[in-house]
Design an enzyme around this catalytic site. Sequence first.
Site, mmCIF file in Angstrom:
data_model
loop_
_atom_site.group_PDB
_atom_site.id
_atom_site.type_symbol
_atom_site.label_atom_id
_atom_site.label_comp_id
_atom_site.label_asym_id
_atom_site.label_seq_id
_atom_site.Cartn_x
_atom_site.Cartn_y
_atom_site.Cartn_z
ATOM 1 N N GLU A 1 -2.830 2.804 5.113
ATOM 2 C CA GLU A 1 -2.174 3.220 4.164
ATOM 3 C C GLU A 1 -0.599 2.621 4.125
ATOM 4 O O GLU A 1 0.402 2.990 3.595
ATOM 5 C CB GLU A 1 -1.993 4.469 3.675
ATOM 6 C CG GLU A 1 -3.339 5.181 3.520
ATOM 7 C CD GLU A 1 -4.276 4.465 2.514
ATOM 8 O OE1 GLU A 1 -4.057 3.417 1.916
ATOM 9 O OE2 GLU A 1 -5.570 5.024 2.519
ATOM 10 N N GLY A 2 -0.415 1.892 5.234
ATOM 11 C CA GLY A 2 0.648 1.047 5.439
ATOM 12 C C GLY A 2 1.422 1.850 6.889
ATOM 13 O O GLY A 2 1.607 2.891 6.985
#
Lengths: 587, 587
Positions: B436-437
């Site tokens: 998610e980054g």
Amino acid sequence: MSYQAPYKDMQWLVEQAFTRQNLAQLESLADYDLDLANVIIDEANKFASNVLAPLNVIGDVEGCQFNAGQVSTPTGWKEAYAQFRDSGWIGLALPEEFGGQGLPKYIAQPVNEMWLSSNLAFVMFAALAQGGSEILLKFASDKIKARYLTPIVTGEWTVAMALTEPNAGSDLGALNTKAIPQENGNYLIKGQKIYITYGEHDMADNIVHLVLARTPDAPAGSRGISLFAVPKYRVGDGGEVGEFNDIRCTGIEHKTGLHGSPTCSISYGDNDACIGELIGELNQGLMAMFVLMNEARLSCGMQGVALGELAYQKALQYATERIQGSGTQGERVAILEHPDVKRMLLTMRSETFGLRSLGYQIAALIDVSEQSQDADQVNSAHRRIALLTPIFKGFATEQANRMAGTAVQIFGGMGFVEETGIAQIMRDARITTIYEGTTGIQSKDLLHRKVRADKGTALSELLVLIREDVSSVKQYPALQTSAGRIEQACDELVATLDQVILNPSKSVTDLDCVSVPFLMAMGGLCTAWQLACTAAKAQQAMNDDPDYFANVVALLDVYSTYSLPHVIAELSAVNSQVIGLNAYRFS
Amino acid sequence: MSYQAPYKDMQWLVEQAFTRQNLAQLESLADYDLDLANVIIDEANKFASNVLAPLNVIGDVEGCQFNAGQVSTPTGWKEAYAQFRDSGWIGLALPEEFGGQGLPKYIAQPVNEMWLSSNLAFVMFAALAQGGSEILLKFASDKIKARYLTPIVTGEWTVAMALTEPNAGSDLGALNTKAIPQENGNYLIKGQKIYITYGEHDMADNIVHLVLARTPDAPAGSRGISLFAVPKYRVGDGGEVGEFNDIRCTGIEHKTGLHGSPTCSISYGDNDACIGELIGELNQGLMAMFVLMNEARLSCGMQGVALGELAYQKALQYATERIQGSGTQGERVAILEHPDVKRMLLTMRSETFGLRSLGYQIAALIDVSEQSQDADQVNSAHRRIALLTPIFKGFATEQANRMAGTAVQIFGGMGFVEETGIAQIMRDARITTIYEGTTGIQSKDLLHRKVRADKGTALSELLVLIREDVSSVKQYPALQTSAGRIEQACDELVATLDQVILNPSKSVTDLDCVSVPFLMAMGGLCTAWQLACTAAKAQQAMNDDPDYFANVVALLDVYSTYSLPHVIAELSAVNSQVIGLNAYRFS
């Protein structure tokens, strides 16, 4: 690419340690100069990168197998051990009299680092051979020395260290294994030990267990512990290997990392036929074991450096190859071009470089302590080694955990996929802050035994030295900012010593609340100090190799920018009135 | 003991969030008061501790199996999914119109936390259902909504998010999967995706893949990406599940942690028979995906809290039971009595408590942003959520890694033995700073998009609020020291904003060198702020429950002593002229 020794760094830092500790003055080291060091580092690199490194992943994937008391090591382990033994690496820094090569520690240290980087799980027996031999040399009777030392130094037999019991870990005073005196002067050993590295394996003809145990009338606690040589197969008067000595491996641990190194549970004397020979005096076992323990702690600090180096190498390679994201002109670039990836890589590199320098300086100090004829010099070296040991062990291993995590982070999603091999370093590193004394234990040793017990003498001497070095570093304009930051950390440390660490009104509990932050601060300061010294030397040598030495200078700036501020933060914690910790009630 | 929800903390912190964000003023939430919240937290705790937690270790040990395109989840997974689905937990915070329960986020958040603590690998599908539904609600045509939403919200089908390709990870603009328009308005999807959580499994009748792909004439880079609903089995006009949609799982990853959650490689359209339906506008796919992504990032921040809580619970239990070492009277004690173990436990507890408070406040802010009729209030809530999302995601997950490591450390040698289960938390946590980054991506989002893009408006508003809160905290003498430390951090932050973050003369490269330290500083400051607010509330409520609230007060002191100084350290790095990073040349 598998591991390659950072040859240039090693060679140059060995030279720095040699010069700094003035080893050229030691007559007994006259034959062991830097040229020899370089030849040996070169040879060791070949062995580490060609033989040991390729087995590292195999060890992790296969692990050791336990079957009916037998332990099989991973594929290739046995053959690599035979090669390691036959090349004489085990006795590298052990006396020639017993088959060793008698090399000084300052040369053995980089060699050791290569073993640890290339295959930590495999080479755990090497530090045990080194430490075990030193115990025997120092404490054992001539009879024991004559029969045990040569096979250990040559690697015919291996050494295992049997301390921990299920209820006696950090607190060895609680151990329960019995040693019953026999008429012939030997002892019957009986008890259960756990967490014995290479306590059983298939690589050597015999295994000498150094076992801590209690005689029937021994005082309670740590003052009633004696040390025994307990071979897997009995050793006859002429040194011949005899019958089985009633030592049974009852299982090996299923560990998070270090899968290739068997961690054994051992039962001694199930059939009352396990014979041990006393080493040194009765009830002085812990003291003797501390010789091995100090050796092991320094080696463990080098494990931190070695794992940091390995993690750095793999992360750098990945960052060079992995194309992702855009550069300043919108072109697709390797992730190495991204400033944050650079930051991660260079914090690892600066940490490893500074800690390697510290580790090599300590090794050279050990040479001084062992070879110098000057009593003052010997004492001073002993004091400094004693002070630096818990700092180096505690700090370098904590940093190894962080660096391994950073390397996984650089790999991104691929870091979480086991096949890339980077997660293994993280899993392997996890034990280094635990075994050979946890970081908490190191911090208590540092604060109470190494600083408060001598009223801060050794630490004050070190601080004087750091200040002198940093002050002379300031002559280079490019280093002034960093030097100023280190001086600020020194000032804070002095205040902390005054107000907290050496303050007689502080209770043991007060101090134990801040012992780990104190150790972490000392570790960071010592690393910065080393990097300041190497940056100054690099400035002097700049014209010899501008690319290399400009990078050495840059590492000081990276460290003083990103890492050194946390030294101040740790000291600020030490200086706080710790209220919450004591006020909190666990329900 | 397996996981138990920290019911009291949750209940009290939910109440704090409810009050602080003034949710009582929102008419649409009139039926969703704190009494209801408590009932639901109680029910969820039963499910989490009785059903999910016991499966957590099984998932780790067994992992998922891949065989000829099929993925089998671990023993018990299927049954637990059916129970989870039938109890209506999936649609907890989704519209009643589509079979959900329509609960506000402030209630869903603690429930979410329990799922994540009790079995992170299992419940990954829940955040996907939540985020996937929100995308469809916001962007999909009525035709898609009518056919897809109810089965997703009720858990009949699951959602998978197909973004990453081997060469497109953090840089999604590089992706290559094709979407060829068909005459009937649908698209033929063709390409390979990796790292798809629950991309294939055996728990539900259908899997809706949300796939990012490019149409033939799409612009290059991230402006040419569209989003498609691509079900494993085609969905007819009446919503009936039809024929196989040419989606093949080609393998699952062998991961360091999260073994129970299948991470799939998927091939779409091998036989040119994979049909996708466009969601929203052409080339607006990334924007739509960001709805899910923001949801996922907040959920990921809660994973940090949840893993910290789990690690704390297990470490506390071990520390209570493990007898080792001596107390001040020489008696043998549980290791919980050792100050350094207390320090480790309470740094974990204070971190988790503060971050949980932050997570709950964010959830209540989302309720405000979704339910308030006041445009100013809605805008202000949006700004703050946007600012806090990368901070919460980046910082809480970094801390989860540290806390998991600390928990292993408290277990000592036992922590390295897999059977104790503590190392699983460390292995599971490792991915949270990556997916998610990464933390690096969060830090760039924070610094450039959330701070510089609005000239620091949202951050200045937050700082005003923090200063107000901290200033009112000072009325309590016991909190003054900590409050003073937070004010010092605020002062440093203001200087940093001025000199570096908002300084127009700084280049993107300059800023990217310090973006992670900036994020870490913001995270630590926000945690301290939350702990200051809860300590002040605890002072007011002290007489209601002196034992509990005295501990809440103590947590602020612990945090401000041991953790807050590192905020200053990170800011000091941000404020440095970064020279070494740019000067260093990788050969």
